[in-house]
Write an enzyme that holds these catalytic residues in place. Structure first.
Site, PDB file in Angstrom:
ATOM      1  N   CYS A 260       7.849  -2.250   0.609  1.00 54.90           N
ATOM      2  CA  CYS A 260       6.658  -2.632   1.054  1.00 54.90           C
ATOM      3  C   CYS A 260       6.001  -3.506   0.314  1.00 54.90           C
ATOM      4  O   CYS A 260       5.289  -4.548   1.102  1.00 54.90           O
ATOM      5  CB  CYS A 260       5.754  -1.795   2.169  1.00 54.90           C
TER       6      CYS A 260
ATOM      7  N   GLU B  27       4.988  -0.939   7.524  1.00 59.42           N
ATOM      8  CA  GLU B  27       4.249  -2.346   6.553  1.00 59.42           C
ATOM      9  C   GLU B  27       4.975  -3.355   7.359  1.00 59.42           C
ATOM     10  O   GLU B  27       4.859  -4.199   7.401  1.00 59.42           O
ATOM     11  CB  GLU B  27       4.166  -2.100   5.811  1.00 59.42           C
TER      12      GLU B  27
ATOM     13  N   CYS C 289       4.756   1.170  -0.639  1.00 59.98           N
ATOM     14  CA  CYS C 289       5.469   1.669  -1.306  1.00 59.98           C
ATOM     15  C   CYS C 289       5.646   0.282  -2.171  1.00 59.98           C
ATOM     16  O   CYS C 289       5.541  -0.868  -1.786  1.00 59.98           O
ATOM     17  CB  CYS C 289       6.897   2.457  -0.992  1.00 59.98           C
TER      18      CYS C 289
END
Length: 155
Positions: A87, A56, A84
C-alpha cells in the site's frame, strides 16, 4: 473548512468495523480531496479471497476513477492502520499528496515501523505522513478483532 483528519479517521473507523463484521481484518480508509471525503473502503481480502483487497488500494482505485487520473497529488489518504509495503508503494506510485494513519504496525508497517517507503529520497516521490491520529481507537478495534479470533468457541 472541510473534514478534519480526526473526523475522517472516524469515518475510516466505521469502515474498519464493517470489515470486522464480515470477518476481515478491521482496516478502513477514506480519501479526501479539498477537505471532502470522495472515497471510502475497508479490507475485503477474506470476503473476496484477494490478497490485494486492502482498504488503501481500494480507496486509491476508487478516487482515481472519480478524478479520472492516476496521479493523486491532491489526495489525502486516511487509514486506520499504518500501510504495508504494497500500500505504501501504491501511494508513492500514485504521487499521493499525504497519508494520515492511526495505529502503527510493528509487524508490517512501511511508513516508519519496519520501513519508510513514503519518505525514501531514493524514490521518485515522497509522501508526507501524519501518524497517530486516534491511534488508541484504531489499535483497539484491531486488538478486539484478533482477541476474538484467539478466543475458544463458546466462551
Amino acid at each position: 473548512m472541510g473534514v478534519t483528519d480526526d473526523e475522517a479517521m472516524g469515518v475510516a473507523l466505521n469502515e474498519a468495523a464493517i470489515a470486522a463484521a464480515s470477518g476481515d481484518v478491521p482496516v478502513g480508509a477514506v480519501a479526501l480531496v479539498d477537505g471532502r471525503i470522495v472515497a471510502r473502503a475497508h479490507n475485503v481480502r477474506e470476503q473476496r479471497a484477494d490478497p490485494t483487497g486492502h482498504a488503501e488500494l481500494l480507496v486509491l482505485s476508487e478516487v482515481a476513477q472519480a478524478l479520472g487520473r492516476w496521479r493523486l497529488s491532491e489526495v489525502t489518504l486516511v487509514v486506520t492502520l499504518e500501510p504495508c509495503l504494497m500500500c505504501a508503494g501504491a501511494a508513492v506510485n500514485a504521487r499521493l499528496g499525504r497519508i494520515v494513519f492511526g495505529a502503527p504496525d510493528p509487524k508490517a508497517g512501511a511508513c516508519g515501523s519496519l520501513y519508510n517507503v513514503c519518505c525514501d529520497p531514493r524514490l521518485n516521490h515522497e509522501v508526507p505522513l501524519t501518524a497517530g491520529v486516534r491511534a488508541a481507537e484504531c489499535g483497539a478495534i484491531l486488538s478486539q478483532f484478533f482477541a476474538g479470533l484467539r478466543a475458544p468457541a463458546g466462551l
